[in-house]
Each structure stands twice: as C-alpha cells, then as structure tokens.
Write a protein that holds these residues in place. Structure first.
Motif, mmCIF file in Angstrom:
data_model
loop_
_atom_site.group_PDB
_atom_site.id
_atom_site.type_symbol
_atom_site.label_atom_id
_atom_site.label_comp_id
_atom_site.label_asym_id
_atom_site.label_seq_id
_atom_site.Cartn_x
_atom_site.Cartn_y
_atom_site.Cartn_z
ATOM 1 N N LEU A 46 17.372 13.577 20.328
ATOM 2 C CA LEU A 46 16.248 14.710 20.290
ATOM 3 C C LEU A 46 17.239 15.946 19.978
ATOM 4 O O LEU A 46 18.642 16.076 20.439
ATOM 5 C CB LEU A 46 15.951 14.966 21.635
ATOM 6 N N VAL A 47 16.751 16.838 19.069
ATOM 7 C CA VAL A 47 17.557 17.723 18.430
ATOM 8 C C VAL A 47 16.750 19.068 18.852
ATOM 9 O O VAL A 47 15.497 19.317 18.676
ATOM 10 C CB VAL A 47 17.433 17.808 17.053
ATOM 11 N N ARG A 64 9.670 17.793 25.129
ATOM 12 C CA ARG A 64 10.210 16.746 24.625
ATOM 13 C C ARG A 64 11.449 16.409 25.336
ATOM 14 O O ARG A 64 11.759 15.015 25.373
ATOM 15 C CB ARG A 64 10.844 17.229 23.247
ATOM 16 N N VAL A 65 12.058 17.004 26.139
ATOM 17 C CA VAL A 65 13.176 16.598 26.994
ATOM 18 C C VAL A 65 12.687 15.778 28.308
ATOM 19 O O VAL A 65 13.102 14.449 28.428
ATOM 20 C CB VAL A 65 13.801 17.876 27.711
ATOM 21 N N ASN A 70 11.868 10.200 30.314
ATOM 22 C CA ASN A 70 10.800 8.862 30.405
ATOM 23 C C ASN A 70 11.218 7.744 29.588
ATOM 24 O O ASN A 70 11.320 6.579 30.229
ATOM 25 C CB ASN A 70 9.369 9.380 30.282
ATOM 26 N N ALA A 71 11.647 7.911 28.472
ATOM 27 C CA ALA A 71 12.029 6.787 27.439
ATOM 28 C C ALA A 71 13.265 6.307 28.064
ATOM 29 O O ALA A 71 13.556 5.056 27.993
ATOM 30 C CB ALA A 71 12.229 7.417 26.015
ATOM 31 N N ILE A 98 21.495 24.252 27.245
ATOM 32 C CA ILE A 98 22.075 22.998 27.740
ATOM 33 C C ILE A 98 22.292 23.034 29.363
ATOM 34 O O ILE A 98 21.803 21.886 29.998
ATOM 35 C CB ILE A 98 23.413 22.644 27.319
ATOM 36 N N ALA A 99 22.440 24.040 29.951
ATOM 37 C CA ALA A 99 22.441 24.221 31.420
ATOM 38 C C ALA A 99 20.927 23.811 32.049
ATOM 39 O O ALA A 99 20.702 23.059 33.233
ATOM 40 C CB ALA A 99 22.974 25.342 31.765
ATOM 41 N N ASP A 100 19.873 24.542 31.362
ATOM 42 C CA ASP A 100 18.541 24.350 31.607
ATOM 43 C C ASP A 100 18.308 22.475 31.402
ATOM 44 O O ASP A 100 17.313 22.294 32.088
ATOM 45 C CB ASP A 100 17.754 25.087 30.716
ATOM 46 N N VAL A 101 18.669 22.204 30.331
ATOM 47 C CA VAL A 101 18.328 20.705 29.888
ATOM 48 C C VAL A 101 18.920 19.637 31.208
ATOM 49 O O VAL A 101 18.292 18.845 31.740
ATOM 50 C CB VAL A 101 18.983 20.198 28.703
#
Length: 227
Positions: A46-47, A64-65, A70-71, A98-101
């Motif tokens: 994922l970009v 998307r995250v 799930n994948a 990135i911290a949120d991700v």
C-alpha cells in the motif's frame, strides 16, 4: 458347451477391460504428482503519498489501511513493514501519518510485534515522497489443465487420462484460505474447556446435553410445499 465356455471367458475379459479402477489412495498420489499445487510468495503493498502539510490520514487512506489489515489477517505471513521517507520535504508529515497508521493497526487487533519500521533516503526536493506499507503472502497455483494429446476413445489401457484430477487441484488451489497452510499447517487451537465441563456435568446428572434448536430455523418437508 466348450463354445459357450469360451464365450463367457471372452465376455469376462471384455467386462474387466471396461471396468473403471477404484483405488483412491493410488489415484490421489497420481493426481498430486501430475498436477501439483505450487505455493509462491507475493508482496501486498500500500502506498500513501502525503503532502508536506498533510499530518492526518484521509478517510480514503484510512479505509485502505483497514483493508490491508483484513488481508493480512486472512493470508499474511511475517511482519507488516512500514517504510518511511527520510530527508524529503514531507518527511515530518510522513512521520505523523505513520504514527496514526501504527495506532490504527494496533487498534484493529494486530500486536505491536508484527508492525515493523524501515526507512529509505528520499529526494530532498520531493514534497510527496511515498510511505510504503507491505507484507508477504503465499499464493497457491495448480498446473495448467487441457492436455488432450491422447485420444481417450482409442485408449484400451484403462488408465487415468492426463487431465484426471486437474480441475479438482485447480479448485483446491483457488479455495484454500491461506496457501501458507500447504507448507506449514497451523496448529490446533485449544478446546473450549468451559463448554466441555458443562456438557460432562449435565451428562453425569442425566440432563440433555445437545444444543437447543430454534423452531423457527427448522423447516420440514411439509412447510416447504405448503402442506
């Protein structure tokens, strides 16, 4: 009498030649040899390319995250790696995102131990250097079907044709939930000791231990035909 005996023997040989073989174990081994299922690794990625002033995940990127998580749960293997840009104009914004991700992934149930970090040297002039999020997965593929080189109508060996079992192997490769199980099967989860104790207690006391069925979910033959 002699002619009749010869006729019966000939009929018996012909019937034997036309009778299919029923050797399940041998057929299974032959199918796996002729049409093996291959398991290969592939990378899901994922970009996200935030601008220098974008310090929060967009709703689209958040979705998307979530889809990536799930994948990963369904077929991921190893860690999830988040690769951050360094030295670019949007490096500070990328760090915040990135911290949120990471928080979003952990909040979805992924342990911190599977979320790894990495970095790469980005162009200093780039104001949209991407964040890469990736994990490895297994993909199962079967051999290609359609070997019709032999005319089966003229084959008298009574052996399996070259395509025997190919469709079944292809379907199995397509249906397996996690192809990694074909390499290293997952362990068996522990049993429900609480439920087992409840059933045994009821059994010792002479109670009915079967699960109670909902009458509304049971449809008899008469109900189906409106009788």
């Amino acid at each position: 009498m002699r002619n009749r005996l010869i006729f019966l023997l000939a009929a018996g040989v012909a019937a034997t030649a036309c009778t299919p073989r029923f050797n399940t174990s041998a057929d299974t081994i032959e199918v796996e040899r002729l049409h093996p299922i291959g398991v290969d690794k592939t990378i899901y990625d994922l970009v996200i390319a935030p601008g220098p002033a974008e310090f929060d995940l967009t709703l689209n990127d958040a979705a998307r995250v979530d889809a990536l998580v799930n994948a990963y749960r369904a077929r991921g293997t190893g860690p999830i790696t988040i690769t951050a840009p360094q030295g670019s104009a949007n490096a500070r914004a990328a760090t915040r995102i990135i911290a949120d991700v990471r928080d979003r992934m952990h909040g979805a149930g992924l342990p911190w131990s599977v979320i790894r970090g990495a970095s790469y040297r980005a162009d200093a002039a780039s104001d949209a250097a991407p964040i890469y999020i990736s994990f490895a997965s297994y993909v199962a593929t079967a051999s290609e079907c359609g070997a019709w080189s032999r005319d089966e109508s003229l084959s008298y060996s009574n052996l399996n044709p070259a395509n025997f079992g190919c469709a079944s192997q292809s379907n199995l490769a397509a249906m397996v939930e996690n192809p990694g199980d074909l390499i290293n099967p997952r362990g068996v989860e522990p049993g429900d000791t609480g439920r087992r104790s409840t059933v045994l207690t009821g059994y010792r006391e002479g109670e009915v231990t079967s699960t109670t069925r909902d009458p509304q979910t049971i449809t008899g033959t008469n109900d189906v035909f409106g009788e």
